[in-house]
Design an enzyme around this catalytic site. Structure first.
Site, PDB file in Angstrom:
ATOM      1  N   LEU A   1     -17.350 -46.871  11.710  1.00  0.00           N
ATOM      2  CA  LEU A   1     -18.004 -46.118  12.137  1.00  0.00           C
ATOM      3  C   LEU A   1     -17.029 -45.054  10.995  1.00  0.00           C
ATOM      4  O   LEU A   1     -15.377 -45.127  12.053  1.00  0.00           O
ATOM      5  CB  LEU A   1     -17.767 -45.205  13.543  1.00  0.00           C
ATOM      6  CG  LEU A   1     -19.142 -45.274  14.626  1.00  0.00           C
ATOM      7  CD1 LEU A   1     -18.915 -44.994  15.681  1.00  0.00           C
ATOM      8  CD2 LEU A   1     -20.441 -44.411  14.727  1.00  0.00           C
ATOM      9  N   HIS A   2     -17.101 -44.064  10.598  1.00  0.00           N
ATOM     10  CA  HIS A   2     -16.100 -43.673  10.202  1.00  0.00           C
ATOM     11  C   HIS A   2     -16.272 -42.117   9.130  1.00  0.00           C
ATOM     12  O   HIS A   2     -16.018 -41.361   8.322  1.00  0.00           O
ATOM     13  CB  HIS A   2     -15.563 -44.129   8.631  1.00  0.00           C
ATOM     14  CG  HIS A   2     -17.121 -44.193   7.690  1.00  0.00           C
ATOM     15  ND1 HIS A   2     -17.707 -45.246   7.334  1.00  0.00           N
ATOM     16  CD2 HIS A   2     -16.581 -43.571   6.224  1.00  0.00           C
ATOM     17  CE1 HIS A   2     -18.568 -44.675   6.336  1.00  0.00           C
ATOM     18  NE2 HIS A   2     -17.684 -44.286   5.691  1.00  0.00           N
ATOM     19  N   ARG A   3     -17.835 -41.469   9.333  1.00  0.00           N
ATOM     20  CA  ARG A   3     -18.664 -40.396   8.653  1.00  0.00           C
ATOM     21  C   ARG A   3     -17.723 -39.662   9.579  1.00  0.00           C
ATOM     22  O   ARG A   3     -17.373 -38.920  10.658  1.00  0.00           O
ATOM     23  CB  ARG A   3     -19.530 -40.851   8.197  1.00  0.00           C
ATOM     24  CG  ARG A   3     -20.166 -40.838   8.057  1.00  0.00           C
ATOM     25  CD  ARG A   3     -21.651 -41.072   6.870  1.00  0.00           C
ATOM     26  NE  ARG A   3     -21.927 -42.257   6.578  1.00  0.00           N
ATOM     27  CZ  ARG A   3     -21.316 -42.369   4.811  1.00  0.00           C
ATOM     28  NH1 ARG A   3     -20.614 -41.328   4.573  1.00  0.00           N
ATOM     29  NH2 ARG A   3     -21.870 -42.864   4.256  1.00  0.00           N
TER      30      ARG A   3
ATOM     31  N   ASP B   1     -22.708 -45.515  10.759  1.00  0.00           N
ATOM     32  CA  ASP B   1     -23.173 -44.674   9.650  1.00  0.00           C
ATOM     33  C   ASP B   1     -22.326 -44.965   8.475  1.00  0.00           C
ATOM     34  O   ASP B   1     -22.648 -43.622   7.537  1.00  0.00           O
ATOM     35  CB  ASP B   1     -22.339 -43.515  10.448  1.00  0.00           C
ATOM     36  CG  ASP B   1     -20.785 -43.984  10.160  1.00  0.00           C
ATOM     37  OD1 ASP B   1     -20.288 -44.971   9.503  1.00  0.00           O
ATOM     38  OD2 ASP B   1     -19.651 -42.856  10.923  1.00  0.00           O
TER      39      ASP B   1
END
Ligand code: UD1
Length: 377
Positions: A224-226, A299
Site C-alpha cells: 500500500l502506498h497510494r 494498490d
C-alpha cells in the site's frame, strides 16, 4: 534560450544516422520505471543503438533504487540528477531544470520515458520544449480519475509523445479518442512482463530461502502506498484494521513503502503478529513472493499486471484501474473500500483452486524487442 532542436535540422544525413545506429536516451526515476526500462535498454543494445541512461533520483533509497539496478542487470546510470523528494511541483520542476542541460549535452535522436511517474512527465515536457523526439513506453492507460497524480502524468505525456508504445488495445482506443494520430501508436505489449518472464526462474531459486527467512508457509502479500490510501488516518486506519483481522486467518507479508512507513510506523507495529511488516523487497524476492502467495492485496498498478500473468488472485484497494485488462483477462478484483467485498474476495482466494488463464495478447516477453524493431525501422 536553448537553440531549437537538432531533430528538425536538415543537415544531418539520414544515411549516416542509419549507419551509426540511433542515439537513444532513457529516463528513469522511480521504482516501477526500472523493470520497464531494463528490457528496452537490452533490446536496443542488441539492435546496435547507442544509449544513455538518466536516473532522475526521484527514488533514492538503496532499497527503492540500487537493488533494482543490480537485480535487473541494468548498467549504472550515465547521468544522475539527484532530485530527491518534494511536492509534485518541486519534484517535477527540479527534474526539468536538471534534465534540460543533460539533454542539450547528450543530443539523443530519441528520448524514451516509462510509465506514469513524475519523472516521466517532467522529462516529456523538457523534450517537447526542445523539440526532441519522444517515445512513451506504457502509453494510453487511463483510470479516468484525475485526482490521481499518475493520471495527469499519463495524459500530458501522451499528448507530448511522438511515438506511443501501448501494452494493450484499450490503450490504443483511449489515445485515438483523445485525438492522437493512429500512425504514432504502436501496440507492442507489456514490457513489465518481459522482465517477469526473464527473471522468474531466478526468482524461483530464491524462494525456499525467503520462505524460511519469513517463517511462512501459506501467506498473503500486501502493498500500500497510494496517497489516496495512506495519507489520511480516516482512510488508512480502518484499512489496517481489516488487514489485521484477515491476518489472523492467513499470515500477511507487508513490505512497507517509505511513504507509508513514515506516516504510520507506530500503528503498523501495533497491527498484530499476523501482519509481518518488512522493508521494501528487491525485484526478485518480491516476484517470488507474488508467484507463491495465496492472495495479493495491493494498490499498485504494476502488481495488478504481474499477478494477472502469474495467475495469483489480486484484490486491488482502489475504486478504479488504468489496467482494465487485468480484470477482463486476469485475476484482478477491484475492492475500493468495500470491506465486505475484501473479505469475500480474500476467502474465495483461499478456497478457490487457481485456474491459469492465457495471458493478455502480446504479454509474451517480447514487447521490448518490438519496440526496438519499431525504432530501428
Ligand atoms: C511514486 C509514483 C507512483 C509509483 C510509486 C512507486 C509519482 C507521482 N508517483 O510514488 O506512481 O507507484 O512511486 O513506488 O511519481 N521516499 C523515500 N525514499 C525514496 C523515495 C521516496 O523515503 O527512495 C519517501 C519520501 O518521503 C517521499 C515519499 O516517499 O516524499 C514519496 O515518494 P515520491 O517519489 O514522491 O512518490 P511515491 O509515493 O514513491
Amino acid at each position: 534560450m536553448a537553440a531549437l532542436y537538432w531533430n528538425q535540422r536538415q543537415d544531418k544525413p539520414q544515411e549516416e544516422e542509419r549507419k551509426r545506429g540511433m542515439k537513444a536516451l532513457h529516463v528513469v526515476g522511480a521504482r516501477p520505471n526500472f523493470m520497464k526500462a531494463a528490457p528496452v535498454y537490452r533490446a536496443m543494445a542488441q539492435a546496435g543503438h547507442e544509449q544513455t541512461l538518466v536516473h532522475t533520483g526521484q527514488h533514492y533509497d538503496a532499497l527503492m533504487s540500487d537493488v533494482f539496478f543490480e537485480a535487473l542487470e541494468i548498467p549504472a546510470p550515465d547521468e544522475s540528477l539527484n532530485v530527491g523528494s518534494g511536492s509534485h511541483a518541486q519534484q517535477t520542476a527540479a527534474i526539468m531544470s536538471r534534465f534540460e542541460p543533460v539533454l542539450l549535452k547528450r543530443r539523443p535522436d530519441i528520448v524514451l520515458v516509462y510509465g506514469d511517474v513524475n519523472s516521466t512527465v517532467a522529462a516529456a515536457l523538457v523534450c517537447a520544449k526542445l523539440g526532441v523526439r519522444l517515445g512513451h513506453v506504457e502509453a494510453g492507460l487511463r483510470s479516468f480519475d484525475r485526482t490521481m497524480p499518475e493520471e495527469i502524468n499519463r495524459l500530458v505525456t501522451d499528448q507530448l509523445a511522438d511515438m506511443l508504445f501501448t501494452p494493450s488495445s484499450d490503450g490504443d482506443e483511449n489515445l485515438v479518442r483523445e485525438g492522437v494520430a493512429r500512425e504514432k501508436i504502436f501496440l507492442v505489449g507489456n514490457v513489465m512482463i518481459d522482465t517477469l518472464v526473464r527473471f522468474l526462474p531466478k526468482a524461483e531459486q530464491l524462494f525456499p530461502e525467503l520462505k524460511k527467512k519469513l517463517s511462512v508457509d501459506r501467506y498473503g502479500l500486501v502493498t500500500l502506498h497510494r496517497p489516496s490510501n495512506v495519507d489520511e488516518g480516516a482512510i488508512f486506519l480502518p484499512m489496517l484494521e481489516v488487514l489485521s483481522e484477515l491476518s489472523r486467518e492467513l499470515p500477511l507479508v507487508f513490505p512497507v513503502h517509505p511513504r507509508t512507513r513514515q506516516r504510520w510506523a507506530a500503528e503498523l507495529e501495533g497491527a498484530g503478529p499476523g501482519l509481518q511488516m518488512i522493508e521494501p523487497l528487491g525485484y526478485l524476492e518480491f516476484l517470488a513472493l507474488q508467484q507463491h502467495a495465496s492472495v495479493v492485496i495491493t494498490d499498485s498498478g504494476g502488481i495488478q499486471e504481474e499477478t494477472t500473468y502469474l495467475g495469483t488472485p489480486c484484490l486491488t484497494l482502489r475504486e478504479n484501474t488504468e489496467r482494465p485488462i487485468t480484470i477482463t483477462h486476469g485475476t484482478n478484483l477491484l475492492i475500493g473500500r468495500d470491506w465486505e467485498k475484501l473479505r469475500r474476495g480474500f476467502y474465495a482466494a483461499l478456497d478457490g483452486s487457481r485456474e491459469r488463464k492465457a495471458p493478455p495478447p502480446l504479454w509474451d516477453g517480447k514487447a521490448a524487442e518490438r519496440i526496438a524493431a519499431t525504432l530501428t525501422k
